[in-house]
Design an enzyme around this catalytic site. Structure first.
Site, PDB file in Angstrom:
ATOM      1  N   GLY A  11       0.830  -1.198   0.000  1.00  0.00           N
ATOM      2  CA  GLY A  11       0.000   0.000   0.000  1.00  0.00           C
ATOM      3  C   GLY A  11       0.860   1.241   0.000  1.00  0.00           C
ATOM      4  O   GLY A  11       2.092   1.163   0.060  1.00  0.00           O
ATOM      5  N   ALA A  36      11.823  -4.998  12.873  1.00  0.00           N
ATOM      6  CA  ALA A  36      11.840  -3.610  12.420  1.00  0.00           C
ATOM      7  C   ALA A  36      13.084  -3.341  11.594  1.00  0.00           C
ATOM      8  O   ALA A  36      14.191  -3.680  11.999  1.00  0.00           O
ATOM      9  CB  ALA A  36      11.810  -2.678  13.631  1.00  0.00           C
ATOM     10  N   HIS A  52       5.196   3.818  17.501  1.00  0.00           N
ATOM     11  CA  HIS A  52       4.815   2.488  17.009  1.00  0.00           C
ATOM     12  C   HIS A  52       4.970   1.435  18.103  1.00  0.00           C
ATOM     13  O   HIS A  52       4.127   0.542  18.234  1.00  0.00           O
ATOM     14  CB  HIS A  52       5.667   2.096  15.787  1.00  0.00           C
ATOM     15  CG  HIS A  52       5.151   2.666  14.507  1.00  0.00           C
ATOM     16  ND1 HIS A  52       4.236   2.015  13.730  1.00  0.00           N
ATOM     17  CD2 HIS A  52       5.433   3.823  13.870  1.00  0.00           C
ATOM     18  CE1 HIS A  52       3.960   2.742  12.668  1.00  0.00           C
ATOM     19  NE2 HIS A  52       4.681   3.849  12.725  1.00  0.00           N
ATOM     20  N   GLU A  64      15.373  -5.473  15.944  1.00  0.00           N
ATOM     21  CA  GLU A  64      15.737  -4.395  15.021  1.00  0.00           C
ATOM     22  C   GLU A  64      16.880  -4.861  14.131  1.00  0.00           C
ATOM     23  O   GLU A  64      17.921  -5.274  14.622  1.00  0.00           O
ATOM     24  CB  GLU A  64      16.139  -3.152  15.803  1.00  0.00           C
ATOM     25  CG  GLU A  64      14.989  -2.567  16.596  1.00  0.00           C
ATOM     26  CD  GLU A  64      15.364  -1.339  17.393  1.00  0.00           C
ATOM     27  OE1 GLU A  64      16.560  -0.978  17.424  1.00  0.00           O
ATOM     28  OE2 GLU A  64      14.454  -0.738  17.975  1.00  0.00           O
ATOM     29  N   ASP A  86       8.465  -5.110   9.091  1.00  0.00           N
ATOM     30  CA  ASP A  86       7.957  -3.774   8.801  1.00  0.00           C
ATOM     31  C   ASP A  86       9.143  -2.819   8.742  1.00  0.00           C
ATOM     32  O   ASP A  86       9.681  -2.447   9.773  1.00  0.00           O
ATOM     33  CB  ASP A  86       6.966  -3.349   9.874  1.00  0.00           C
ATOM     34  CG  ASP A  86       6.062  -2.198   9.422  1.00  0.00           C
ATOM     35  OD1 ASP A  86       6.278  -1.668   8.317  1.00  0.00           O
ATOM     36  OD2 ASP A  86       5.155  -1.840  10.188  1.00  0.00           O
TER      37      ASP A  86
END
Length: 178
Positions: A11, A36, A52, A64, A86
């Site tokens: 998106g 992440a 977040h 991370e 993400d």
């Protein structure tokens, strides 16, 4: 609890991709790992990352990793876990800035996804719907992002496009109940 398989969530910016992806994992009932790829290069990004984390809550284990995504996935995907990556867009940016070959890293990622024993949900921006970037690096990024999204979409059973918070399933396996 719903069945969860590898899924690509695409998106535009602020379309609701991350929230949708998080809900897929929460609804699965599996242990949640948030992988992440962002780096906190400035104060504004530090604030975004902190916001977040608070929004996700304490039910997520955060890992991370801005560059070695496949290595982090290999360590994180274990029995009873689902991993949310993400996002692939920031990972790709990090690769390009580190002068690493995105095509090699994409092949490594798709090979991993082809044999992953536990579900991975990947968030990525669809950047090819806008203006042609003015700079060579911008065009290189846009083209690499398109190739990355196509490669991942080809190797996962589910692909959903999010617009205005609404899902449009582009590819959906029979096991996906959402």
């Amino acid at each position: 609890m719903t069945a969860l398989e590898n899924t690509l969530v695409l998106g535009g910016a602020r379309s609701g991709k991350s929230a949708f992806a998080e809900k897929l994992i929460v609804d699965s009932g599996l242990t949640r790992i948030y992988l992440a790829t962002a780096t906190a290069g400035d104060g504004e990004m530090q604030t975004r990352i902190a916001r977040h984390r608070v929004q996700r809550g304490d039910d997520w284990t955060t890992v991370e990793e801005p560059l070695a995504l496949v290595d982090a996935l290999t360590r994180s995907v274990t029995h009873g876990h689902a991993v949310l990556v993400d996002c692939l867009t920031l990972w790709l940016s990090n690769l390009l800035l580190a002068e690493r070959d995105p095509d090699i890293e994409t092949r490594r990622l798709t090979r991993f996804l082809g044999v992953a024993k536990h579900p991975v949900v990947l968030v990525s921006n669809e950047v090819g719907l806008g203006l042609v970037p003015e700079t060579p690096l911008g065009r290189q990024f846009r083209d690499a992002q398109g190739r990355l999204n196509q490669a991942v979409a080809a190797c996962v059973p589910n692909v959903v496009f999010i617009a205005a918070g609404l899902p449009l399933w582009l590819k959906k396996s029979s096991l996906q109940e959402n």
